[in-house]
Design a protein around this motif. Structure first.
Motif, PDB file in Angstrom:
ATOM      1  N   HIS A 159      -1.176   4.382  -2.168  1.00  0.00           N
ATOM      2  CA  HIS A 159      -2.634   4.395  -2.125  1.00  0.00           C
ATOM      3  C   HIS A 159      -3.192   5.512  -1.245  1.00  0.00           C
ATOM      4  N   ASP A 186      -4.433  -5.190  -5.848  1.00  0.00           N
ATOM      5  CA  ASP A 186      -3.112  -4.762  -6.317  1.00  0.00           C
ATOM      6  C   ASP A 186      -2.067  -4.889  -5.210  1.00  0.00           C
ATOM      7  N   GLN A 208      -7.522  -1.695  -5.374  1.00  0.00           N
ATOM      8  CA  GLN A 208      -6.304  -1.360  -4.642  1.00  0.00           C
ATOM      9  C   GLN A 208      -5.882  -2.487  -3.714  1.00  0.00           C
ATOM     10  N   HIS A 223       0.839  -1.211   0.000  1.00  0.00           N
ATOM     11  CA  HIS A 223       0.000   0.000   0.000  1.00  0.00           C
ATOM     12  C   HIS A 223       0.871   1.256   0.000  1.00  0.00           C
ATOM     13  N   LEU A 249       1.325  -7.197  -5.427  1.00  0.00           N
ATOM     14  CA  LEU A 249       2.684  -6.702  -5.190  1.00  0.00           C
ATOM     15  C   LEU A 249       3.296  -7.396  -3.977  1.00  0.00           C
ATOM     16  N   GLN A 309       4.079   1.517  -1.079  1.00  0.00           N
ATOM     17  CA  GLN A 309       4.839   1.642  -2.320  1.00  0.00           C
ATOM     18  C   GLN A 309       3.945   1.974  -3.507  1.00  0.00           C
ATOM     19  N   LEU A 310       2.687   1.578  -3.442  1.00  0.00           N
ATOM     20  CA  LEU A 310       1.741   1.924  -4.505  1.00  0.00           C
ATOM     21  C   LEU A 310       1.090   3.288  -4.268  1.00  0.00           C
TER      22      LEU A 310
END
Length: 326
Positions: A192, A250, A247, A187, A254, A189-190
């Protein structure tokens, strides 16, 4: 003449100034407020980027200044600066926003005092981080245990990861525990939580700063309140509403890669999700409220696992360590 395109229509800024100013401050303020609103509306109702919103407000500022309304130009330029901030959240900004979010979370949960377990979690976190594409965010990653039987976990943009005692109880191996940490790190690194800011409060801040500056009534305390509201948005998103299903899926996907790169068995994510399903029973709060169901996540993870190269299975070497530190 500068123009704002809103879907199929065009609004000429100069015409608006001519129509509403008439040498009267009140009408000029109305014109500038309308321009700023149209600028933001153009951004919200199209595929425009925040850069286009900045350009629109800057264009309005130039026209107002050229027409002899220097103060008005400064007002609109302030709005453009706020808009530009949407594009420029630096790693340092991420950390300080995340720290504020962490403080808000800790006002609702008590930290569980377990130095040995906490150190163990941070070692796992460090192992995952150092093998990731973003091994060292501003001020690093930090894991804390929350003293709650609720099954839940949170991560802030500043690299703060919180895991409840209730969720820790749902893990039966170090690899499954690594799955929990990797999901939260994903979360971060993405980005969000930052996306939640960019799509909500920052846009509102652009409207508020421009409109309020026209009336020359915006104070530092009010700007601080706007920042507090941004933090509130992130907390509400994470704690009360949760991220979108996409999310969450995702983050799971990851997390599998993060686990594999660190030498953990990514299939352990399925073990963790199965434990969550077993522990759910009739519970509806915490992670069960904010995340897709364990069954939905299991289906998604099974699909994502086909794209991940699993390392050699070394989980047996970690059993004693998990038992001693959990």
């Amino acid at each position: 003449m500068s123009e704002l395109k809103i879907k199929s229509g065009k609004f000429r800024i100069g015409n608006l100034l001519s129509k509403y100013s008439c040498g009267k401050t009140k009408n000029l303020a109305s014109a500038l407020f309308l321009i700023s609103q149209l600028s933001v509306f153009a951004f919200l109702t199209s595929c425009a980027t925040s850069g286009k919103l900045t350009s629109a407000l800057s264009a309005a500022s130039d026209i107002a200044s050229a027409a002899g309304y220097g103060e008005a130009g400064a007002v609109l330029n302030a709005g453009a600066s706020v808009s530009k901030a949407m594009e420029e959240i630096t790693p340092q900004n991420e950390y300080y926003i995340g720290r504020a979010v962490a403080a808000t979370i800790l006002s609702n949960y008590r930290v569980y005092s377990a130095p040995v377990s906490e150190a163990y979690l941070n070692k796992i976190c460090g192992t995952i981080a150092i093998n990731s594409e973003n091994p060292e965010p501003y001020n690093g990653y930090h894991v804390k245990i929350l003293d709650s039987t609720e099954v839940n976990a949170f991560a802030t943009s500043g690299g703060h990861i919180f895991i409840t005692r209730g969720l820790l109880a749902c893990t039966n191996s170090e690899d499954a525990l690594a799955g929990v940490i990797a999901h939260e790190m994903a979360h971060v690194q993405l980005q969000h939580s930052l996306k939640a800011i960019k799509t909500s409060r920052w846009t509102s801040a652009g409207i508020a700063a421009t409109g309020a500056a026209v009336s020359a009534a915006k104070k530092d305390s009010e700007l601080a309140a706007t920042m507090n509201d941004m933090v509130s948005d992130v907390v509400t998103n994470m704690v009360n509403n949760g991220y979108s299903k996409t999310q969450e899926f995702d983050a799971d996907a990851l997390a599998l890669t993060l686990m594999a790169n660190a030498g953990y068995n990514p299939s352990a994510m399925l073990d963790m999700l199965s434990q969550l399903k077993t522990a759910q029973g009739g519970k509806s709060g915490g992670m069960y409220k904010t995340h897709p169901s364990p069954d939905q996540r299991i289906t998604s993870v099974n699909s994502a696992l086909k794209k991940v190269s699993a390392p050699a299975d070394t989980a047996n070497y970690r059993k004693a360590r998990f038992t001693a530190n959990k």
